[in-house]
Design a protein around this motif. Structure first.
Motif, PDB file in Angstrom:
ATOM      1  N   GLU A 142       1.879  -4.484 -19.447  1.00 30.62           N
ATOM      2  CA  GLU A 142       2.572  -3.204 -19.456  1.00 30.62           C
ATOM      3  C   GLU A 142       1.960  -2.346 -18.358  1.00 30.62           C
ATOM      4  OE1 GLU A 142       3.404  -1.273 -23.210  1.00 30.62           O
ATOM      5  OE2 GLU A 142       2.690  -3.079 -24.204  1.00 30.62           O
ATOM      6  N   ILE A 143       2.782  -1.579 -17.661  1.00 32.34           N
ATOM      7  CA  ILE A 143       2.293  -0.908 -16.465  1.00 32.34           C
ATOM      8  C   ILE A 143       2.427   0.624 -16.526  1.00 32.34           C
ATOM      9  CG2 ILE A 143       2.460  -2.908 -14.951  1.00 32.34           C
ATOM     10  CD1 ILE A 143       5.164  -1.885 -14.012  1.00 32.34           C
ATOM     11  N   VAL A 144       1.916   1.219 -17.562  1.00 29.87           N
ATOM     12  CA  VAL A 144       1.937   2.681 -17.707  1.00 29.87           C
ATOM     13  C   VAL A 144       1.184   3.320 -16.540  1.00 29.87           C
ATOM     14  CG1 VAL A 144       1.071   4.630 -19.072  1.00 29.87           C
ATOM     15  CG2 VAL A 144       2.065   2.648 -20.206  1.00 29.87           C
ATOM     16  N   GLY A 145       1.860   4.174 -15.817  1.00 27.09           N
ATOM     17  CA  GLY A 145       1.232   4.888 -14.709  1.00 27.09           C
ATOM     18  C   GLY A 145       1.166   4.114 -13.411  1.00 27.09           C
ATOM     19  N   SER A 146       1.684   2.906 -13.371  1.00 27.28           N
ATOM     20  CA  SER A 146       1.607   2.081 -12.170  1.00 27.28           C
ATOM     21  C   SER A 146       2.374   2.713 -11.014  1.00 27.28           C
ATOM     22  CB  SER A 146       2.195   0.696 -12.449  1.00 27.28           C
ATOM     23  OG  SER A 146       2.285  -0.053 -11.246  1.00 27.28           O
ATOM     24  N   PRO A 147       1.849   2.559  -9.793  1.00 27.59           N
ATOM     25  CA  PRO A 147       2.601   3.023  -8.633  1.00 27.59           C
ATOM     26  C   PRO A 147       3.795   2.119  -8.321  1.00 27.59           C
ATOM     27  CG  PRO A 147       0.553   1.999  -7.932  1.00 27.59           C
ATOM     28  CD  PRO A 147       0.530   2.067  -9.432  1.00 27.59           C
TER      29      PRO A 147
ATOM     30  N   THR B 278       0.834  -1.193   0.000  1.00 24.91           N
ATOM     31  CA  THR B 278       0.000   0.000   0.000  1.00 24.91           C
ATOM     32  C   THR B 278       0.872   1.248   0.000  1.00 24.91           C
ATOM     33  OG1 THR B 278      -1.790  -1.156   1.110  1.00 24.91           O
ATOM     34  CG2 THR B 278      -1.836   1.230   1.203  1.00 24.91           C
ATOM     35  N   LYS B 279       0.637   2.104  -0.958  1.00 26.41           N
ATOM     36  CA  LYS B 279       1.346   3.377  -1.106  1.00 26.41           C
ATOM     37  C   LYS B 279       0.474   4.286  -1.950  1.00 26.41           C
ATOM     38  CE  LYS B 279       5.218   2.457  -3.410  1.00 26.41           C
ATOM     39  NZ  LYS B 279       6.293   1.979  -4.245  1.00 26.41           N
ATOM     40  N   ARG B 280       0.985   5.421  -2.321  1.00 26.12           N
ATOM     41  CA  ARG B 280       0.219   6.334  -3.165  1.00 26.12           C
ATOM     42  C   ARG B 280      -0.267   5.592  -4.413  1.00 26.12           C
ATOM     43  NH1 ARG B 280       1.486   9.389  -7.432  1.00 26.12           N
ATOM     44  NH2 ARG B 280       0.295  11.280  -7.758  1.00 26.12           N
ATOM     45  N   LYS B 281      -1.547   5.682  -4.674  1.00 28.41           N
ATOM     46  CA  LYS B 281      -2.193   5.074  -5.844  1.00 28.41           C
ATOM     47  C   LYS B 281      -2.210   3.550  -5.802  1.00 28.41           C
ATOM     48  CE  LYS B 281      -0.765   6.821  -9.681  1.00 28.41           C
ATOM     49  NZ  LYS B 281      -0.600   7.388 -10.996  1.00 28.41           N
ATOM     50  N   LEU B 282      -1.978   2.938  -4.644  1.00 23.51           N
ATOM     51  CA  LEU B 282      -2.176   1.501  -4.466  1.00 23.51           C
ATOM     52  C   LEU B 282      -2.984   1.341  -3.181  1.00 23.51           C
ATOM     53  CD1 LEU B 282       0.468  -1.314  -4.824  1.00 23.51           C
ATOM     54  CD2 LEU B 282      -1.584  -1.484  -3.448  1.00 23.51           C
ATOM     55  N   TYR B 283      -4.234   0.958  -3.348  1.00 28.25           N
ATOM     56  CA  TYR B 283      -5.173   0.917  -2.236  1.00 28.25           C
ATOM     57  C   TYR B 283      -5.508  -0.519  -1.884  1.00 28.25           C
ATOM     58  CZ  TYR B 283      -5.746   5.616  -4.062  1.00 28.25           C
ATOM     59  OH  TYR B 283      -5.520   6.890  -4.525  1.00 28.25           O
TER      60      TYR B 283
END
Length: 155
Positions: free
Chosen positions: A109-114, A18-23
């Motif tokens: 592909e993880i464009v924008g991933s935290p 859990t971190k910014r943009k991972l809930y």
């Protein structure tokens, strides 16, 4: 394969990341509403965690982890991979700079991933290990630089 023990293990794994943009655990209602509205997640499914790939944090693109599997949504592409499909995955590895290879023709592909592609590979490997009954352990060996990418798997 979505036993209570497995779902509990997956929730614990998600909480570690859990971190910014991972809930995980408590997901903001705005994010949850956008997951149900923009992904193909049925309303009756429980969303365990969301990795938000959007620039402004709307949750309209990314990965939703549910009690039945993983939902990816990026732009107009929506993909679902069930826990049963992931059970046979042997090794998840970063590929290039912006991709994660799940094997079996599934490239993420993880464009924008935290998470960077290395972090995403370790995260998903932990989930697969829990699914296979191998516990939550996965090697934590390294790079934590932030990455971005997008999904190029099968629909």
């Amino acid at each position: 394969m979505s036993s209570a023990a497995f779902l509990s293990a997956v929730t614990k794994i998600c909480m570690q990341y859990t971190k910014r943009k991972l809930y995980a655990g408590t997901i903001p209602q705005k994010i949850l509403n956008n997951v149900y509205a923009h992904y193909t997640v049925p309303r009756e499914e429980r969303v365990i965690a969301v990795l938000d790939f959007t620039l402004l944090g709307s949750g309209k693109d990314g990965v939703a982890i549910t009690d039945s599997g993983l939902y990816w949504k990026l732009l107009r592409e929506r993909t679902f991979i069930s826990w049963e499909e992931l059970e046979g995955v042997e090794e998840i590895r970063p590929e290039g700079k912006w991709k994660v290879d799940l094997g079996r023709g599934m490239v993420f592909e993880i464009v924008g991933s935290p998470l960077s592609n290395e972090e995403m590979a370790r995260f998903l490997q932990k989930v697969v290990n829990a699914l296979q009954g191998n516990g939550e352990e996965a090697e934590e060996d390294g790079d934590t630089e932030q990455g971005s990418g997008r999904f190029a798997g099968r629909a």
